[in-house]
Design a protein around this motif. Sequence first.
Motif, mmCIF file in Angstrom:
data_model
loop_
_atom_site.group_PDB
_atom_site.id
_atom_site.type_symbol
_atom_site.label_atom_id
_atom_site.label_comp_id
_atom_site.label_asym_id
_atom_site.label_seq_id
_atom_site.Cartn_x
_atom_site.Cartn_y
_atom_site.Cartn_z
ATOM 1 N N GLY A 45 25.658 44.142 96.930
ATOM 2 C CA GLY A 45 25.088 42.827 97.131
ATOM 3 C C GLY A 45 23.578 42.833 97.033
ATOM 4 N N ASP A 46 22.970 41.782 97.548
ATOM 5 C CA ASP A 46 21.528 41.609 97.441
ATOM 6 C C ASP A 46 20.764 42.756 98.094
ATOM 7 O OD1 ASP A 46 21.942 39.186 96.144
ATOM 8 O OD2 ASP A 46 21.846 38.030 98.007
ATOM 9 N N ASN A 76 23.625 47.248 94.337
ATOM 10 C CA ASN A 76 23.455 45.811 94.131
ATOM 11 C C ASN A 76 24.654 45.256 93.379
ATOM 12 O OD1 ASN A 76 23.089 46.296 91.360
ATOM 13 N ND2 ASN A 76 20.861 46.275 91.522
ATOM 14 N N GLN A 77 24.613 43.975 93.035
ATOM 15 C CA GLN A 77 25.795 43.341 92.447
ATOM 16 C C GLN A 77 26.159 43.905 91.086
ATOM 17 O OE1 GLN A 77 26.482 39.181 92.870
ATOM 18 N NE2 GLN A 77 25.083 38.962 94.580
ATOM 19 N N TYR A 120 27.992 41.149 99.219
ATOM 20 C CA TYR A 120 27.231 40.445 100.251
ATOM 21 C C TYR A 120 26.022 39.746 99.641
ATOM 22 C CZ TYR A 120 29.884 43.685 103.156
ATOM 23 O OH TYR A 120 30.903 44.400 103.726
ATOM 24 N N THR A 121 25.628 38.623 100.241
ATOM 25 C CA THR A 121 24.434 37.914 99.793
ATOM 26 C C THR A 121 23.540 37.617 100.987
ATOM 27 O OG1 THR A 121 25.282 35.658 100.100
ATOM 28 C CG2 THR A 121 25.848 36.778 98.032
ATOM 29 N N THR A 122 22.308 37.269 100.707
ATOM 30 C CA THR A 122 21.363 36.951 101.791
ATOM 31 C C THR A 122 21.816 35.736 102.588
ATOM 32 O OG1 THR A 122 20.011 35.606 100.295
ATOM 33 C CG2 THR A 122 19.401 37.930 100.539
ATOM 34 N N LYS A 123 22.590 34.835 101.955
ATOM 35 C CA LYS A 123 23.031 33.620 102.649
ATOM 36 C C LYS A 123 23.992 33.924 103.787
ATOM 37 C CE LYS A 123 20.587 30.962 100.038
ATOM 38 N NZ LYS A 123 19.336 30.377 100.595
ATOM 39 N N GLN A 124 24.557 35.125 103.823
ATOM 40 C CA GLN A 124 25.484 35.506 104.887
ATOM 41 C C GLN A 124 24.747 35.994 106.145
ATOM 42 O OE1 GLN A 124 27.621 37.986 101.793
ATOM 43 N NE2 GLN A 124 29.346 37.500 103.119
ATOM 44 N N HIS A 135 17.025 34.496 104.149
ATOM 45 C CA HIS A 135 17.932 33.862 103.194
ATOM 46 C C HIS A 135 17.356 33.820 101.780
ATOM 47 C CE1 HIS A 135 20.557 31.466 106.284
ATOM 48 N NE2 HIS A 135 20.896 32.744 106.193
ATOM 49 N N SER A 186 15.032 35.721 98.568
ATOM 50 C CA SER A 186 15.142 37.024 97.903
ATOM 51 C C SER A 186 14.500 38.139 98.719
ATOM 52 C CB SER A 186 14.489 36.963 96.516
ATOM 53 O OG SER A 186 13.113 36.654 96.633
ATOM 54 N N ALA A 227 15.129 38.780 101.849
ATOM 55 C CA ALA A 227 16.221 39.320 102.666
ATOM 56 C C ALA A 227 15.729 39.826 104.029
ATOM 57 C CB ALA A 227 16.961 40.417 101.913
#
Length: 306
Positions: A104-105, A209-210, A237-241, A269, A271, A273
């Motif tokens: 993820g991010d 990363n992704q 996973y993303t920063t929005k989580q 949230h 970039s 993080a």
Amino acid sequence: MFEFSDKEQWAINKFYELAENLGSANKAGSQTGVSAATMSAIKNGNYKGNVSNQLKRLIDYFDTKEAAADTYKSEQYVKTSISSNVYEIIRNCQLKGGLAIACGDAGIGKTQAAKQYAKEHPNNCIYISVNPCIKSAKAVMKLIGNSLNVSAISLDEMWLGIATKLTDGMVIIVDEAQHLGIKTIETLRSFADYFDSKGQTLGVCFIGNQETVSRLGGKQKAEFAQIRNRTKQTKVYTTKQITKNDMQLLFPALIGKDTELEFLLKIAHSSQAVRGATNLYSNAFDNGNTTYHGLVAMAKFMDLEV
């Protein structure tokens, strides 16, 4: 006999304090850049080089370390929602064997979770981190071999030596796995297959990363998809989580200060993080102002997304 100034004597004393803490003068020399042999010669008064230059190097080193000690220190590992989840994926990979992917991010806690897991399981976990220069099958085998005291010249000898040293129930964590090529991934997978063929388990957990699960390029992407289909767990996973509760865990001094926590969450949230939010708070703390206005001012100074 060379006469030391108070500052030079201080640096010498600090060197030997460090040597005692690390377990040897050689380790202290490697860390400070002034060898144990040089320090011994200086201490005994028979160093042939420039004593002042060597001691100035020590003074600069210890001055820097003391100054750094006064700056903000964040916890190396915090059980945030994402890092805890990554930790559990690694655990399941070890228990079940086979492959797993946690990606993820950048800056959301994956690496910290992986390092913490390796720290807590030193006898049955190997952690390696690859990079654009260390990504071939042979280079990765060398990294793993170093952890197991396996040294060989050819790739097949390295593989056999490592397979012999690995044991049932172990897990290999490969961080920054987006750099790996298909051959290297297949080589790592072969260890899991080898243990599976014996009715035993060996886990290989890829962290990255992704791009780790969505490669660009036709054939490579298709080949990687076949490997992905064989994994027992894949999580992105993303920063929005990242949650507000995560901010409270990361910055306990701000508990009850919702405005500040919400601002840091906004940074997390983006970039930037978690790493960016931590760097922001660290700089604001060192600047003596972690209020909302202090955080905003520091974010602008750092050119962060706000």
